[in-house]
Motif scaffolding. Structure first.
Motif, PDB file in Angstrom:
ATOM      1  N   THR A 108      54.887-123.042  63.720  1.00 46.77           N
ATOM      2  CA  THR A 108      54.414-124.252  64.389  1.00 46.77           C
ATOM      3  C   THR A 108      55.239-124.559  65.636  1.00 46.77           C
ATOM      4  O   THR A 108      56.386-124.121  65.769  1.00 46.77           O
ATOM      5  N   ALA A 109      54.638-125.329  66.533  1.00 43.23           N
ATOM      6  CA  ALA A 109      55.307-125.795  67.751  1.00 43.23           C
ATOM      7  C   ALA A 109      55.500-127.299  67.626  1.00 43.23           C
ATOM      8  O   ALA A 109      55.391-127.883  66.539  1.00 43.23           O
ATOM      9  N   SER A 110      55.778-127.950  68.723  1.00 46.41           N
ATOM     10  CA  SER A 110      55.976-129.394  68.708  1.00 46.41           C
ATOM     11  C   SER A 110      54.704-130.093  68.225  1.00 46.41           C
ATOM     12  O   SER A 110      53.591-129.636  68.487  1.00 46.41           O
ATOM     13  N   ASN A 112      53.881-130.287  65.186  1.00 48.59           N
ATOM     14  CA  ASN A 112      53.454-129.597  63.958  1.00 48.59           C
ATOM     15  C   ASN A 112      52.132-128.857  64.136  1.00 48.59           C
ATOM     16  O   ASN A 112      51.389-128.654  63.186  1.00 48.59           O
ATOM     17  N   ASN A 115      51.531-122.514  66.365  1.00 51.74           N
ATOM     18  CA  ASN A 115      51.894-121.777  67.569  1.00 51.74           C
ATOM     19  C   ASN A 115      51.170-120.431  67.526  1.00 51.74           C
ATOM     20  O   ASN A 115      51.661-119.449  66.965  1.00 51.74           O
ATOM     21  N   GLU A 118      52.916-117.273  69.151  1.00 51.30           N
ATOM     22  CA  GLU A 118      54.014-116.731  68.343  1.00 51.30           C
ATOM     23  C   GLU A 118      53.479-116.025  67.098  1.00 51.30           C
ATOM     24  O   GLU A 118      53.978-114.956  66.711  1.00 51.30           O
TER      25      GLU A 118
END
Length: 500
Positions: A108-110, A112, A115, A118
């Motif tokens: 996950t990224a910012s 939640n 991503n 990735e």
């Protein structure tokens, strides 16, 4: 010697009427492949389900890296570093390869949010690590069975699994695909992972395993380095019990040929199935998982299409395009999965018994409940079905009594040939004995019986002849006076015959 990654100590597991595991001990070491072998029903699948958190043991404990662990769900087993790769992949066809690899733990990224970049990059790295040239963004449904297995291995690596369980992983693979899989197994060993390998193919076991554990009737009956045992010895461990005392065979005169099957084939499941079946004869079909026994009999009964072959009943050609054609001709089929295929659980006993032959109970313009009850009472008493009354819902009966109702349903059609597919699967010992006795009665009454069973003592105890199938083909036929358990299992597994 280093401590094992995982151990089972005194693990037992029971189900109603069945003790699936009895005091099992097992140690899985880093960098070694342990083959778990045994007949169908020996307890292999139950061990896998205990290791993967699907079942909790009734007794005993699971230890991972020296720490006692309790698995309340498959997620707990994943967290402990245990992953399983099954014969039939458990993934999502509509999702991408990367989504399947990271299902349940997506990066996950910012905020939640997933991503995606990735995830695809990490999936590509994992696939490259096992030399699997599969684009991580490709939909899973576009992959072959072998490629899906590679995705499952990448998924296990994404969890950094230390124990990898492979349950019949080669069943649908070609020789080249098996070679690729075994190359990856060797790589996993070199990385220090413990591998559990379950297969009915002895050539694979002796090729890939370092150690073996042999199960019989839920108990461990042998273990050690695979180099310390021969195929013949392994077969004897798997069998290991007399059958003539458990299933006393009725002496029934064998009559004329009732059913002749010649060259029955399906494009993908089985080929060249040919046999004669006589009045009063019980013909056993034995084989391991994926042998094609059920598929062949479903083709004969008209459940699935056949590509070629000829069927004669009482010397007359039959054209069977559906089960109704088979029923009208005098062929009945009691399926393995009684709850989904053999019965309607919300309906009562009477409604189930008469379901396959309703026209017989029509009086004038209406269905006669009195005629249905009389037929149900007759077969219910003959089969000793235990119920509060004949209207009781089938779902309320025990497994053994449900099976008796399913058999009664097909006997009510007055068949000449009855096919019994795993007739005692999942029922208690007392009900098994009653069904065994009744199968003998059917032959005594002149029915021609086909018995499909994965329990070797059952098929050897009841049958007059046994046809062994392997990978969709008949490989050998044994007659009652000229067979041994070792020879039958050897034919089913493809084990090499060795001089005594």
């Amino acid at each position: 010697m280093p401590d094992p990654i995982l151990t089972l100590s005194g693990v037992s597991k029971s189900f109603p009427g069945v003790r699936a595991l009895r005091g099992i001990t097992l140690a899985l070491e880093a960098g070694r492949v342990t083959a778990i072998v045994g007949e169908n029903g020996a307890g292999k699948s139950t061990i896998v389900k205990v290791l993967t958190g699907i079942y909790r043991p009734d007794e005993g404990e699971v230890t991972v890296r020296g720490e006692r662990r309790e698995f309340f769900s498959p997620r707990d087993a994943w967290a402990a570093g245990i992953a399983a790769i099954h014969q039939e992949t458990v993934m999502f066809d509509e999702l991408s390869v990367a989504e399947n690899i990271f299902m349940g733990h997506m990066p996950t990224a910012s905020g939640n949010l997933v991503n995606w970049h990735e995830m695809r990059e990490r999936a590509a790295e994992l696939l490259k690590r096992i030399d699997a040239p599969i684009p991580s963004g490709l939909p899973l449904k576009r992959l072959s069975v072998a490629q899906k297995h590679l995705v499952e291995i990448a998924r296990a690596l994404s969890h950094e699994a230390q124990v990898v369980i492979m349950d019949e992983p080669t069943a649908a693979l070609s020789a080249n695909e098996i070679d690729d899989l075994f190359r990856i197994v060797a790589q996993l060993k070199a990385e220090g992972r413990a591998i559990v390998f379950i297969s009915h193919k002895f050539d694979e076991i002796f090729r890939i395993a370092d150690d073996f554990v042999c199960l019989r009737d839920g108990e461990k009956v042998g273990e050690g380095p695979i180099a310390s045992v021969t195929e013949a010895e392994l077969v004897r461990m798997m069998v290991g019990r007399p059958v003539d005392q458990v299933f006393p065979k009725r002496d029934v005169p064998i009559g004329e040929v009732v059913l002749s099957v010649d060259g029955l084939s399906n494009a993908t499941e089985y080929a060249d199935i040919s046999f004669d079946l006589r009045k009063g004869e019980i013909l056993g079909f034995y084989g391991l998982v994926g042998a094609g026994r059920t598929e062949a009999m479903q083709g004969l009964f008209g459940i699935t299409p056949t590509t070629r072959g000829r069927v004669l009943l009482d010397g007359k050609p039959l054209s069977i395009r559906s089960p109704s054609d088979a029923i009208r001709a005098g062929i009945a089929y009691v399926p393995e999965d009684r709850q989904d295929q053999g019965a309607v659980l919300p309906l009562g006993i009477r409604e189930n018994v008469t379901l396959a032959n309703l026209h017989k109970y029509v009086r004038g313009l209406f269905l006669s409940r009195a005629a249905e009850k009389e037929e149900t009472r007759r077969f219910g008493r003959r089969l000793a079905i235990k119920a509060a009354n004949w209207e009781q819902r089938l779902a309320e009966l025990s497994g053994g009594n449900q099976q008796k109702v399913v058999i009664a349903k097909w006997l009510a059609t007055r068949p000449k040939v009855i096919i019994l597919d795993e007739p005692t699967k999942g029922i208690d010992i007392g009900s098994k004995a009653a069904v065994h006795d009744f199968i003998g009665e059917l032959a005594e009454d002149g029915l021609a019986v086909v018995l499909i069973s994965s329990e070797l003592p059952e098929v050897m105890g009841l049958a007059d002849r046994v046809i062994v199938m392997k990978e969709g083909r008949m490989v050998e036929e044994f007659r009652r006076s000229r067979w041994s358990a070792e020879e039958i299992v050897g034919a089913a597994t493809g084990a090499r015959k060795e001089a005594a």
